[in-house]
Scaffold this active site. Structure first.
Site, PDB file in Angstrom:
ATOM      1  N   THR A  38       0.822  -1.205   0.000  1.00 10.53           N
ATOM      2  CA  THR A  38       0.000   0.000   0.000  1.00 10.53           C
ATOM      3  C   THR A  38       0.859   1.259   0.000  1.00 10.53           C
ATOM      4  O   THR A  38       2.000   1.244   0.469  1.00 10.53           O
ATOM      5  CB  THR A  38      -0.902  -0.010   1.261  1.00 10.53           C
ATOM      6  OG1 THR A  38      -1.450   1.291   1.460  1.00 10.53           O
ATOM      7  CG2 THR A  38      -0.119  -0.360   2.518  1.00 10.53           C
ATOM      8  N   ASP A  39       0.266   2.367  -0.458  1.00 14.49           N
ATOM      9  CA  ASP A  39       0.961   3.659  -0.393  1.00 14.49           C
ATOM     10  C   ASP A  39       1.014   4.192   1.043  1.00 14.49           C
ATOM     11  O   ASP A  39       1.766   5.126   1.334  1.00 14.49           O
ATOM     12  CB  ASP A  39       0.290   4.694  -1.317  1.00 14.49           C
ATOM     13  CG  ASP A  39      -1.155   5.018  -0.959  1.00 14.49           C
ATOM     14  OD1 ASP A  39      -1.730   4.356  -0.063  1.00 14.49           O
ATOM     15  OD2 ASP A  39      -1.720   5.934  -1.595  1.00 14.49           O
ATOM     16  N   GLU A  40       0.218   3.574   1.952  1.00 13.22           N
ATOM     17  CA  GLU A  40       0.137   4.114   3.310  1.00 13.22           C
ATOM     18  C   GLU A  40       1.449   3.954   4.077  1.00 13.22           C
ATOM     19  O   GLU A  40       1.660   4.621   5.088  1.00 13.22           O
ATOM     20  CB  GLU A  40      -1.043   3.482   4.071  1.00 13.22           C
ATOM     21  CG  GLU A  40      -2.343   3.709   3.317  1.00 13.22           C
ATOM     22  CD  GLU A  40      -3.616   3.414   4.083  1.00 13.22           C
ATOM     23  OE1 GLU A  40      -3.595   3.451   5.325  1.00 13.22           O
ATOM     24  OE2 GLU A  40      -4.642   3.156   3.422  1.00 13.22           O
ATOM     25  N   TYR A  66      -1.943  -0.469  10.982  1.00 15.35           N
ATOM     26  CA  TYR A  66      -2.071  -1.130   9.674  1.00 15.35           C
ATOM     27  C   TYR A  66      -0.856  -0.829   8.799  1.00 15.35           C
ATOM     28  O   TYR A  66      -0.179  -1.736   8.308  1.00 15.35           O
ATOM     29  CB  TYR A  66      -3.360  -0.695   8.968  1.00 15.35           C
ATOM     30  CG  TYR A  66      -3.366  -1.015   7.485  1.00 15.35           C
ATOM     31  CD1 TYR A  66      -3.348  -2.328   7.034  1.00 15.35           C
ATOM     32  CD2 TYR A  66      -3.365   0.009   6.522  1.00 15.35           C
ATOM     33  CE1 TYR A  66      -3.327  -2.622   5.660  1.00 15.35           C
ATOM     34  CE2 TYR A  66      -3.350  -0.275   5.162  1.00 15.35           C
ATOM     35  CZ  TYR A  66      -3.327  -1.598   4.738  1.00 15.35           C
ATOM     36  OH  TYR A  66      -3.306  -1.882   3.395  1.00 15.35           O
ATOM     37  N   SER A 107       2.370  -2.289   9.980  1.00 14.00           N
ATOM     38  CA  SER A 107       2.509  -3.738   9.760  1.00 14.00           C
ATOM     39  C   SER A 107       2.776  -4.036   8.287  1.00 14.00           C
ATOM     40  O   SER A 107       3.539  -4.944   7.958  1.00 14.00           O
ATOM     41  CB  SER A 107       1.266  -4.485  10.264  1.00 14.00           C
ATOM     42  OG  SER A 107       0.125  -4.153   9.488  1.00 14.00           O
ATOM     43  N   LYS A 108       2.198  -3.258   7.383  1.00 12.91           N
ATOM     44  CA  LYS A 108       2.481  -3.451   5.954  1.00 12.91           C
ATOM     45  C   LYS A 108       3.932  -3.036   5.664  1.00 12.91           C
ATOM     46  O   LYS A 108       4.624  -3.679   4.877  1.00 12.91           O
ATOM     47  CB  LYS A 108       1.507  -2.645   5.090  1.00 12.91           C
ATOM     48  CG  LYS A 108       0.078  -3.151   5.083  1.00 12.91           C
ATOM     49  CD  LYS A 108      -0.086  -4.549   4.507  1.00 12.91           C
ATOM     50  CE  LYS A 108       0.146  -4.602   3.008  1.00 12.91           C
ATOM     51  NZ  LYS A 108      -0.200  -5.948   2.461  1.00 12.91           N
ATOM     52  N   PRO A 153      -8.126   8.779  14.954  1.00 13.50           N
ATOM     53  CA  PRO A 153      -6.852   9.174  15.577  1.00 13.50           C
ATOM     54  C   PRO A 153      -5.694   8.968  14.597  1.00 13.50           C
ATOM     55  O   PRO A 153      -5.637   7.945  13.905  1.00 13.50           O
ATOM     56  CB  PRO A 153      -6.709   8.218  16.772  1.00 13.50           C
ATOM     57  CG  PRO A 153      -7.990   7.477  16.887  1.00 13.50           C
ATOM     58  CD  PRO A 153      -8.783   7.665  15.631  1.00 13.50           C
TER      59      PRO A 153
HETATM   60  P1  NAD Z   1      -9.500  -7.455   2.241  1.00 14.19           P
HETATM   61  O1  NAD Z   1      -9.484  -7.172   3.704  1.00 14.19           O
HETATM   62  O2  NAD Z   1     -10.722  -7.178   1.454  1.00 14.19           O
HETATM   63  O3  NAD Z   1      -9.136  -8.990   1.991  1.00 14.19           O
HETATM   64  C1  NAD Z   1      -8.107  -9.640   2.677  1.00 14.19           C
HETATM   65  C2  NAD Z   1      -8.226 -11.134   2.387  1.00 14.19           C
HETATM   66  O4  NAD Z   1      -7.140 -11.809   3.071  1.00 14.19           O
HETATM   67  C3  NAD Z   1      -9.527 -11.753   2.911  1.00 14.19           C
HETATM   68  O5  NAD Z   1     -10.061 -12.634   1.941  1.00 14.19           O
HETATM   69  C4  NAD Z   1      -9.081 -12.511   4.157  1.00 14.19           C
HETATM   70  O6  NAD Z   1      -9.898 -13.657   4.437  1.00 14.19           O
HETATM   71  C5  NAD Z   1      -7.661 -12.926   3.775  1.00 14.19           C
HETATM   72  N1  NAD Z   1      -6.812 -13.155   4.959  1.00 14.19           N
HETATM   73  C6  NAD Z   1      -6.702 -12.346   6.054  1.00 14.19           C
HETATM   74  N2  NAD Z   1      -5.840 -12.899   6.930  1.00 14.19           N
HETATM   75  C7  NAD Z   1      -5.380 -14.059   6.369  1.00 14.19           C
HETATM   76  C8  NAD Z   1      -4.462 -15.060   6.770  1.00 14.19           C
HETATM   77  N3  NAD Z   1      -3.846 -14.985   7.963  1.00 14.19           N
HETATM   78  N4  NAD Z   1      -4.222 -16.102   5.935  1.00 14.19           N
HETATM   79  C9  NAD Z   1      -4.857 -16.191   4.731  1.00 14.19           C
HETATM   80  N5  NAD Z   1      -5.750 -15.290   4.318  1.00 14.19           N
HETATM   81  C10 NAD Z   1      -6.005 -14.218   5.112  1.00 14.19           C
HETATM   82  O7  NAD Z   1      -8.242  -6.667   1.650  1.00 14.19           O
HETATM   83  P2  NAD Z   1      -8.076  -5.956   0.239  1.00 14.19           P
HETATM   84  O8  NAD Z   1      -8.622  -4.587   0.327  1.00 14.19           O
HETATM   85  O9  NAD Z   1      -8.522  -6.882  -0.826  1.00 14.19           O
HETATM   86  O10 NAD Z   1      -6.485  -5.826   0.192  1.00 14.19           O
HETATM   87  C11 NAD Z   1      -5.672  -6.883  -0.350  1.00 14.19           C
HETATM   88  C12 NAD Z   1      -4.209  -6.479  -0.240  1.00 14.19           C
HETATM   89  O11 NAD Z   1      -3.999  -5.268  -0.954  1.00 14.19           O
HETATM   90  C13 NAD Z   1      -3.753  -6.210   1.187  1.00 14.19           C
HETATM   91  O12 NAD Z   1      -2.449  -6.726   1.331  1.00 14.19           O
HETATM   92  C14 NAD Z   1      -3.760  -4.692   1.307  1.00 14.19           C
HETATM   93  O13 NAD Z   1      -2.809  -4.257   2.247  1.00 14.19           O
HETATM   94  C15 NAD Z   1      -3.402  -4.303  -0.098  1.00 14.19           C
HETATM   95  N6  NAD Z   1      -3.909  -2.979  -0.546  1.00 14.19           N
HETATM   96  C16 NAD Z   1      -5.236  -2.662  -0.409  1.00 14.19           C
HETATM   97  C17 NAD Z   1      -5.705  -1.436  -0.877  1.00 14.19           C
HETATM   98  C18 NAD Z   1      -7.163  -1.053  -0.777  1.00 14.19           C
HETATM   99  O14 NAD Z   1      -7.510   0.077  -1.139  1.00 14.19           O
HETATM  100  N7  NAD Z   1      -8.057  -1.938  -0.369  1.00 14.19           N
HETATM  101  C19 NAD Z   1      -4.810  -0.542  -1.479  1.00 14.19           C
HETATM  102  C20 NAD Z   1      -3.458  -0.913  -1.612  1.00 14.19           C
HETATM  103  C21 NAD Z   1      -3.028  -2.131  -1.150  1.00 14.19           C
HETATM  104  P1  TYD Z   2     -10.944   3.913   4.133  1.00 15.89           P
HETATM  105  O1  TYD Z   2     -11.863   3.479   3.027  1.00 15.89           O
HETATM  106  O2  TYD Z   2     -11.078   3.261   5.479  1.00 15.89           O
HETATM  107  O3  TYD Z   2      -9.458   3.728   3.553  1.00 15.89           O
HETATM  108  P2  TYD Z   2      -8.027   4.252   4.171  1.00 15.89           P
HETATM  109  O4  TYD Z   2      -8.211   4.632   5.577  1.00 15.89           O
HETATM  110  O5  TYD Z   2      -7.169   3.040   4.004  1.00 15.89           O
HETATM  111  O6  TYD Z   2      -7.612   5.394   3.290  1.00 15.89           O
HETATM  112  O7  TYD Z   2     -11.093   5.469   4.306  1.00 15.89           O
HETATM  113  C1  TYD Z   2     -10.897   6.368   3.227  1.00 15.89           C
HETATM  114  C2  TYD Z   2     -10.955   7.767   3.781  1.00 15.89           C
HETATM  115  O8  TYD Z   2     -12.305   8.033   4.213  1.00 15.89           O
HETATM  116  C3  TYD Z   2     -10.079   7.972   5.010  1.00 15.89           C
HETATM  117  O9  TYD Z   2      -9.542   9.291   4.965  1.00 15.89           O
HETATM  118  C4  TYD Z   2     -11.039   7.833   6.171  1.00 15.89           C
HETATM  119  C5  TYD Z   2     -12.342   8.359   5.601  1.00 15.89           C
HETATM  120  N1  TYD Z   2     -13.583   7.758   6.149  1.00 15.89           N
HETATM  121  C6  TYD Z   2     -14.630   8.577   6.560  1.00 15.89           C
HETATM  122  O10 TYD Z   2     -14.540   9.833   6.507  1.00 15.89           O
HETATM  123  N2  TYD Z   2     -15.768   7.998   7.036  1.00 15.89           N
HETATM  124  C7  TYD Z   2     -15.898   6.638   7.143  1.00 15.89           C
HETATM  125  O11 TYD Z   2     -16.968   6.167   7.627  1.00 15.89           O
HETATM  126  C8  TYD Z   2     -14.835   5.810   6.694  1.00 15.89           C
HETATM  127  C9  TYD Z   2     -14.942   4.298   6.764  1.00 15.89           C
HETATM  128  C10 TYD Z   2     -13.686   6.406   6.193  1.00 15.89           C
END
Ligand code: NAD
Ligand code: TYD
Length: 357
Positions: free
Chosen positions: A132-134, A158, A161-162, A291
């Site tokens: 992630t970019d975070e 989060y 840990s990433k 926070p």
């Molecule tokens: P998600 O939470 O929707 O899905 C995570 C999946 O991992 C789930 O299917 C869960 O059951 C599985 N999982 C969790 N713990 C596990 C374990 N111990 N063993 C096996 N499987 C396990 O997440 P997502 O949004 O699809 O994100 C997927 C990846 O992409 C993550 O690594 C996240 O950090 C990264 N990512 C997400 C975003 C975003 O915007 N969602 C952006 C950039 C990177």
């Molecule tokens: P989110 O989808 O949780 O992604 P991330 O925190 O990984 O960027 O949140 C996106 C943005 O929206 C973040 O700045 C937090 C904000 N947010 C709200 O304002 N209200 C909400 O109910 C949620 C879930 C997120």
């Protein structure tokens, strides 16, 4: 075949569906099915022999290694993670466990498998870590976007840990010559996005007549990318990425949260007008800020474009319309997730069940 972790989650399931729509190479989908994993996302693959689903935990290195030896994948694409910042604030332990210890266990199993490979199979093997970019922390209003050389400065459990998992992956390349690739992507949106995250939460709450919660002043900025563009980027990096390198993936689309929510309300006003003639914007409610809330993320994705020719295909305008339409067309998916029915089904279907095909 390729071995995908977390392929029942939001991005992982989109990736598996896209992959099998474009190639006949089978996928072993290894997922723990936490609350975020949903086998309904993969319903269209139910009778597809190219998709093998195994429920398991990446922390269980022995199970992973046995599966790798049995199925002989040419690559691992690692999505599995705890992914929600708010949950990491309330309960960081599971993030440390899965994102750090789990990635470590997976790396160890993968390294043992790769070490025993020979010749072409060894040279072709890839471990692609999805991040992630975070990990880069937060930007001021006039800072340049994150590049691959921006120092890591994670601010939430989060992102910390990433970041730790990224460092482990990096170290495996430098120390053992293990063939890694890492992608750091901005916020995704699209179908199968769990409705705890901003965009699907707003779409669901709007229709249910519930408040649309805006953290703080709603002026935090995210760089939104349609999920299928992220999947395309991962395929490009897997095919032609340089070993040991990291690639930033982003949509060149910075938007303040409040603008995102306004856009969603306006699309819903036109596609599903409220019975009372009002606007969904009336449901917007400001709530206490998260926070340590990062103020701004932005990605410089020029390396990926320059070296591998990747650019997003969707603009925010096209992607967000498709997304809202998908949620309007799939109310039962949301209802299922919210009622916990799918979680109950998972218990029924997988409890005491051996791993296998
Ligand atoms: P998600 O939470 O929707 O899905 C995570 C999946 O991992 C789930 O299917 C869960 O059951 C599985 N999982 C969790 N713990 C596990 C374990 N111990 N063993 C096996 N499987 C396990 O997440 P997502 O949004 O699809 O994100 C997927 C990846 O992409 C993550 O690594 C996240 O950090 C990264 N990512 C997400 C975003 C975003 O915007 N969602 C952006 C950039 C990177
Ligand atoms: P989110 O989808 O949780 O992604 P991330 O925190 O990984 O960027 O949140 C996106 C943005 O929206 C973040 O700045 C937090 C904000 N947010 C709200 O304002 N209200 C909400 O109910 C949620 C879930 C997120």
């Amino acid at each position: 075949m390729i071995f995908v972790t977390g392929g029942a989650g939001f991005i992982g399931s989109n990736f598996v569906l896209d992959w099998l729509a474009q190639s006949d190479e089978p996928v072993l989908n290894f997922d723990k099915l936490t609350y975020a994993g949903n086998v309904n996302n993969l319903a269209s693959l139910k009778d597809d022999p190219r998709h093998v689903f195994v429920r398991g935990d990446i922390c269980d290195g022995e199970q992973v290694l046995a599966l790798l030896r049995e199925h002989q994948p040419r690559a691992i694409v690692h999505f599995a993670a705890e992914s929600h910042v708010d949950r990491s604030i309330h309960g960081p332990a599971e993030f440390i466990n899965t994102n750090i210890n789990g990635t470590f266990a997976l790396l160890e199993a993968a390294r043992a498998y790769w070490t025993a490979l020979e010749g072409d199979a060894k040279a072709a093997f890839r471990f692609l870590h999805v991040s992630t970019d975070e990990v880069y922390g937060t930007l001021g209003p006039n800072d340049p976007p994150f590049s691959e050389t921006t120092p890591y400065a994670p601010n939430s459990p989060y992102s910390a840990s990433k970041a730790a998992s990224d460092h482990l992956v990096r170290s495996y390349h430098h120390t053992y010559g293990f063939p890694t690739l890492t992608t750091n992507c901005s916020n995704n949106y699209g179908p199968y996005h769990f409705p705890e995250k901003l965009i699907p939460l707003i779409i669901a709450n709007a229709q249910a007549g519930k408040p649309l919660p805006i953290y703080g002043d709603g002026q935090q900025i995210r760089d939104w990318l349609f999920v299928s563009d992220h999947c395309t980027a991962i395929r490009r990096v897997l095919a032609d990425g340089k070993l040991g390198e990291t690639y930033n993936v982003g949509g060149w689309n910075e938007m303040a949260n409040l603008d995102v929510v306004h856009t969603l309300c306006d699309i819903l006003d036109s596609l599903k007008p409220k019975a009372d003639g009002g606007s969904y914007r009336d449901q917007i409610t400001y709530v206490k800020d998260r926070p340590g809330h990062d103020r701004r993320y932005a990605i410089d994705a020029r390396k990926l474009e320059r070296e591998l020719g990747w650019k997003p295909a969707e603009t925010f305008e096209t992607g967000i319309r498709k997304t809202v339409q998908w949620y309007l067309d799939n109310p039962e998916w949301v209802a299922d997730v919210q009622s916990g029915a799918y979680a109950k089904w998972v218990e029924t279907n997988y409890f005491n069940r051996e791993a296998g095909q």
